[in-house]
Design a protein around this motif. Structure first.
Motif, short mmCIF file in Angstrom:
data_model
loop_
_atom_site.label_atom_id
_atom_site.label_comp_id
_atom_site.label_asym_id
_atom_site.label_seq_id
_atom_site.Cartn_x
_atom_site.Cartn_y
_atom_site.Cartn_z
N GLN A 1 3.37 11.41 -8.15
CA GLN A 1 3.48 12.85 -8.38
C GLN A 1 4.20 13.10 -9.72
O GLN A 1 3.82 13.97 -10.51
CB GLN A 1 4.24 13.51 -7.22
N ASP B 1 -2.12 3.63 -0.36
CA ASP B 1 -2.35 4.61 0.67
C ASP B 1 -1.47 5.81 0.33
O ASP B 1 -0.26 5.76 0.52
CB ASP B 1 -1.87 3.98 1.99
N VAL B 2 -2.05 6.85 -0.23
CA VAL B 2 -1.26 8.05 -0.56
C VAL B 2 -1.88 9.25 0.14
O VAL B 2 -3.09 9.27 0.40
CB VAL B 2 -1.20 8.31 -2.09
N GLU B 3 -1.04 10.24 0.40
CA GLU B 3 -1.57 11.41 1.10
C GLU B 3 -2.57 12.16 0.23
O GLU B 3 -3.65 12.53 0.67
CB GLU B 3 -0.43 12.33 1.49
N ASP B 4 -2.21 12.36 -1.03
CA ASP B 4 -3.07 13.09 -1.95
C ASP B 4 -3.82 12.06 -2.83
O ASP B 4 -3.25 11.49 -3.76
CB ASP B 4 -2.19 14.01 -2.81
N GLN B 5 -5.07 11.86 -2.48
CA GLN B 5 -5.87 10.84 -3.17
C GLN B 5 -6.02 11.11 -4.67
O GLN B 5 -6.29 10.21 -5.45
CB GLN B 5 -7.28 10.77 -2.55
N ASP C 1 3.81 7.83 -3.29
CA ASP C 1 3.53 9.27 -3.45
C ASP C 1 4.45 9.93 -4.50
O ASP C 1 3.96 10.64 -5.39
CB ASP C 1 3.67 10.00 -2.11
N ASN C 2 5.76 9.70 -4.37
CA ASN C 2 6.69 10.43 -5.26
C ASN C 2 6.50 10.07 -6.72
O ASN C 2 6.38 10.94 -7.57
CB ASN C 2 8.14 10.14 -4.85
N THR D 1 0.81 -1.23 0.00
CA THR D 1 0.00 0.00 0.00
C THR D 1 0.84 1.28 0.00
O THR D 1 0.46 2.27 -0.62
CB THR D 1 -0.93 0.06 1.24
N ASP D 2 2.01 1.25 0.68
CA ASP D 2 2.76 2.49 0.90
C ASP D 2 3.90 2.70 -0.09
O ASP D 2 4.37 1.76 -0.71
CB ASP D 2 3.35 2.48 2.31
#
Ligand code: AHR
Length: 339
Positions: free
Chosen positions: A117, A134-138, A113-114, A109-110
């Motif tokens: 982006q 699981d990302v901060e910015d959905q 993000d990078n 899941t983790d």
């Protein structure tokens, strides 16, 4: 945007594609020759698969490849061989090559993000499939299509409650227990986490059910076998084995039979996936409940990828149709599974 990408690919396509693809670890099936890619007009989809750890996975890959071929979609396929860093490399290669859409099965899941982006900065939409992230910015990904693992776990829990309904009434909850072994899938994967969570959620208000052993078998038959050898040595009072996939279950059955135990009779077995071998085991009475995880998502994935390439929006969350097969069902009605 698609036009600009196509122009870019025409100018630099052959060289860049060859360099990038040769650096992708395990990149093989459905790999297109660069000259072929230039001739075709269809969209290009970069597909990062996690590996070939199970019959389920192989079927899932084939389903996406077949659907792409049917729709004239060019699929750049990368097999990550169970390593997240290989997936990240593959995604970066897709971005550099400017594919129209990225589709990927996140092994865990983790940690996305990078790279997501970077995909967003390059204007490439991303479709997540089979396992969740699981990302901060959905908004870093357009949508998800795949299995509902929480529901699979709940269904497993409900089957256990149902099976031991009568026995439970005779138990003294202070000292008698129904002992459960759980074979966990890949650690950190959304499917294993969901299957574990749904199961515990159903059983949590019933203290007489006790998970005495829970270890990861990484969705592999060989590890399922190894773990079974271990827990059968440790315990002689196991009532239930809840296995997160059929591969591990088949390993458990082998280990039990080697010890002269009768799977499905001496110990209740619940398994997830519903590959043909598990359905056969259900028919033979070696498994008591098979919860389907549907791998045949290719046609829907390609449809969604086409929409994304056309700049259309897609549903944020799409679960596929799945069933549960019980030992008490009319098992002659089950169609051949195809995997
Ligand atoms: O992510 C889906 C799971 O991964 C399947 O249950 C399992 O068999 C596979 O390897």
């Amino acid at each position: 945007m698609v036009l600009i990408r196509k122009k870019f690919r025409k100018q630099f396509g052959i060289i860049i594609f060859m360099i990038l693809i040769s650096s992708l670890i395990g990149c093989s099936a459905q790999k297109k020759d660069a000259s072929q890619i230039e001739k075709d007009d269809g969209i290009i989809v970069g597909f990062s698969q996690i590996g070939a750890e199970s019959a389920w996975r192989t079927c899932n890959t084939r389903s996406v490849q077949d659907a792409a071929a049917e729709r004239g979609v060019q699929l750049v396929y990368a097999n990550a061989e169970q390593k997240q860093e290989n997936q990240i490399k593959a995604l970066r290669s897709f971005i550099a090559y400017q594919v129209d859409v990225i589709v990927f099965v996140p092994i865990v899941t983790d940690g996305w993000d990078n790279v997501l982006q970077e995909a967003r900065d390059a204007g490439i939409p991303v479709l997540v499939t089979d396992r969740k992230i699981d990302v901060e910015d959905q908004s870093l990904y357009a949508g998800f299509i795949g299995t509902d693992s929480l529901k699979e776990g709940r269904n497993a829990g409900l089957f256990v409650l149902d099976t031991f309904e009568h026995k439970r009434e005779q138990l003294d909850p202070a000292k008698d227990h129904i002992n459960i072994v759980e074979l966990f899938g890949t650690e950190g994967s959304s499917v294993a986490l969901g299957r574990a969570e749904g199961f515990r959620e159903v059983l949590k208000s019933h203290p007489e059910y006790r998970i005495v052993y829970s270890k990861s078998g990484d969705f592999l038959r060989s590890k399922g076998y190894e773990l079974a050898v271990e827990f059968l040595e440790m315990y002689d009072d196991i009532d239930v084995i809840y296995s997160h996939n059929d591969g591990m279950t088949l390993g458990v059955i082998e280990a039990m039979e080697e010890r002269g135990l009768r799977p499905g009779k001496d110990i209740v077995i619940i398994t997830i996936d519903a590959q043909q071998a598990a359905i056969d085991a259900l028919r033979e009475g070696k498994v008591n409940c098979v919860i389907e995880c549907n791998p045949k998502t290719g046609p829907e994935i390609i449809k969604l990828a086409e929409k994304l390439a056309a700049g259309e929006s897609i549903p944020r969350l799409q679960y596929v149709h799945e069933q549960v097969f019980y030992e008490t069902d009319d098992l002659s009605l089950i169609e051949p599974r195809g995997y």
